[in-house]
Scaffold this active site. Structure first.
Site, PDB file in Angstrom:
ATOM      1  CB  ALA A  51     -10.466  17.467  10.634  1.00 60.85           C
ATOM      2  CB  THR A  53     -13.921  20.728  17.057  1.00 61.40           C
ATOM      3  OG1 THR A  53     -15.000  21.552  17.501  1.00 61.40           O
ATOM      4  CG2 THR A  53     -12.635  21.516  17.143  1.00 61.40           C
ATOM      5  N   GLY A  54     -15.167  22.329  14.768  1.00 63.53           N
ATOM      6  CA  GLY A  54     -15.164  23.588  14.034  1.00 63.53           C
ATOM      7  C   GLY A  54     -15.114  23.469  12.526  1.00 63.53           C
ATOM      8  CB  ILE A  55     -13.858  25.785   9.883  1.00 65.45           C
ATOM      9  CG1 ILE A  55     -12.387  25.993  10.251  1.00 65.45           C
ATOM     10  CG2 ILE A  55     -14.700  26.952  10.374  1.00 65.45           C
ATOM     11  CD1 ILE A  55     -11.781  27.229   9.589  1.00 65.45           C
ATOM     12  N   GLY A  56     -12.653  22.752  10.619  1.00 62.42           N
ATOM     13  CA  GLY A  56     -11.903  21.591  10.147  1.00 62.42           C
ATOM     14  C   GLY A  56     -12.800  20.379  10.000  1.00 62.42           C
ATOM     15  CE1 TYR A 204      -5.384  32.715  15.439  1.00 63.16           C
ATOM     16  CE2 TYR A 204      -6.246  34.904  14.927  1.00 63.16           C
ATOM     17  CZ  TYR A 204      -6.245  33.524  14.730  1.00 63.16           C
ATOM     18  OH  TYR A 204      -7.113  32.981  13.815  1.00 63.16           O
TER      19      TYR A 204
END
Length: 320
Positions: A51, A53-56, A204
């Site tokens: 959490a 960076t980004g969507i976290g 991935y």
């Protein structure tokens, strides 16, 4: 001849004008669904992995805004502290806490869980958000292929270690961030670690399919406990996830207009964590805040059970 030039000039002018007019509608479509729940989370404890960076980070920000005590679980403590400080200042919620968690190291995962359980009495929402993508072939501290180790096995072990706390805190939710890429994945039991053949894009995909299958089997095993487990696709998001690929980083910058912002990409994670209508919904897969299609391989119960058994064996745990 003049008419041809006039027509060409008119077309050249009209295309940018059309794009300008259509831009808001394109962005609205790209943004996708939004979580409309106004649920408050005072007294609730939440863990969001990755959490910083980004969507976290955006997920943590939203849940902190709702009043939750949010544990930001990250490998990079400096970035996590910066994110937590920003979220505390913006939301006015002082209960945004940073804890060290390296999902590529089972020792770190066990230490995180041990410390959390010693300090916290409850856990209401676990969001398994962190992940890696397009990594050159490498292994975790325990010798697992990096995508499998971080995206699947790391969160599998973390969930195992925190599950009793979730049960005691019920109703509780487990949210696993998967991807549309699961459609391209296969669980290659004969070569789980990619030692015989390796493609970082497919690796991935395989790990994201593992997320879907883990969620499916976990939900089955948790029936009657009031702990739900759901998976989701956040969308194509402008984030640091593609940092291991120069080509993807370049493409992401060029086509950023057609990508979700981290805030937009976080909406389905937030929806799965707080939406009142999902209180008893479990074992499902969501995209844009609504149920989404799961690939046939993602609905294979026999593979899900076998993956569960193999994961326990690799991690040296017994989870019946």
């Amino acid at each position: 001849m003049l008419n041809c030039w006039e027509a060409a000039l008119g077309a050249a002018v009209s295309v940018p004008v059309l794009l300008f007019v259509a831009a808001p509608y394109i962005r609205r479509y790209v943004a996708g669904g939004r979580c409309k729940s106004t649920a408050r989370l005072e007294g609730k404890v939440v863990i969001v992995t990755g959490a910083n960076t980004g969507i976290g980070k955006e997920t943590a920000r939203d849940l902190a805004q709702r009043g939750a005590r949010v544990i930001i679980a990250c490998r990079d403590i400096a970035k996590a502290e910066a994110a937590a400080s920003e979220i505390r200042a913006e939301t006015g919620n002082p209960q945004v806490i940073v804890k060290k968690l390296d999902l590529a190291d089972t020792k770190s995962i066990r230490e995180f869980a041990e410390n959390f359980l010693a300090e916290e009495k409850k856990l209401h929402i676990l969001i398994n958000n962190a992940g890696v993508m397009l990594c050159p072939y490498s292994k975790t501290a325990d010798g697992f292929e990096m995508h499998l180790g971080v995206n699947h096995l790391g969160h599998f072990l973390l969930t195992f270690l925190l599950l009793e706390c979730l049960k005691q805190s019920a109703p509780a939710r487990i949210v696993n961030v998967s991807s549309l890429a699961h459609h391209g994945g296969r669980i290659r039991f004969h070569d789980l670690q990619g030692e015989k053949s390796y493609n970082r894009g497919l690796a991935y995909c395989h790990s994201k399919l593992a997320n879907v299958l883990f969620t499916r089997e976990l939900a089955r095993r948790l029936q009657g406990t009031k702990v739900t487990a759901n998976a989701l696709h956040p969308g194509s998001v402008s984030s640091e996830l593609v940092r291991h690929s120069f080509l993807m980083t370049w493409l992401w910058k060029i086509f950023s207009f057609f990508l979700k912002t981290p805030c937009e990409g976080a909406q389905t994670s937030i929806y799965c964590a707080v939406a009142e209508e999902l209180e008893s919904v479990t074992g499902q897969y969501f995209s844009d805040c609504q149920p989404a299609y799961v690939s046939p391989r993602g609905r294979d119960d026999a593979t899900a059970k076998k993956l569960w058994s193999v994961s326990c064996e690799l991690l040296g745990i017994q989870w019946d």
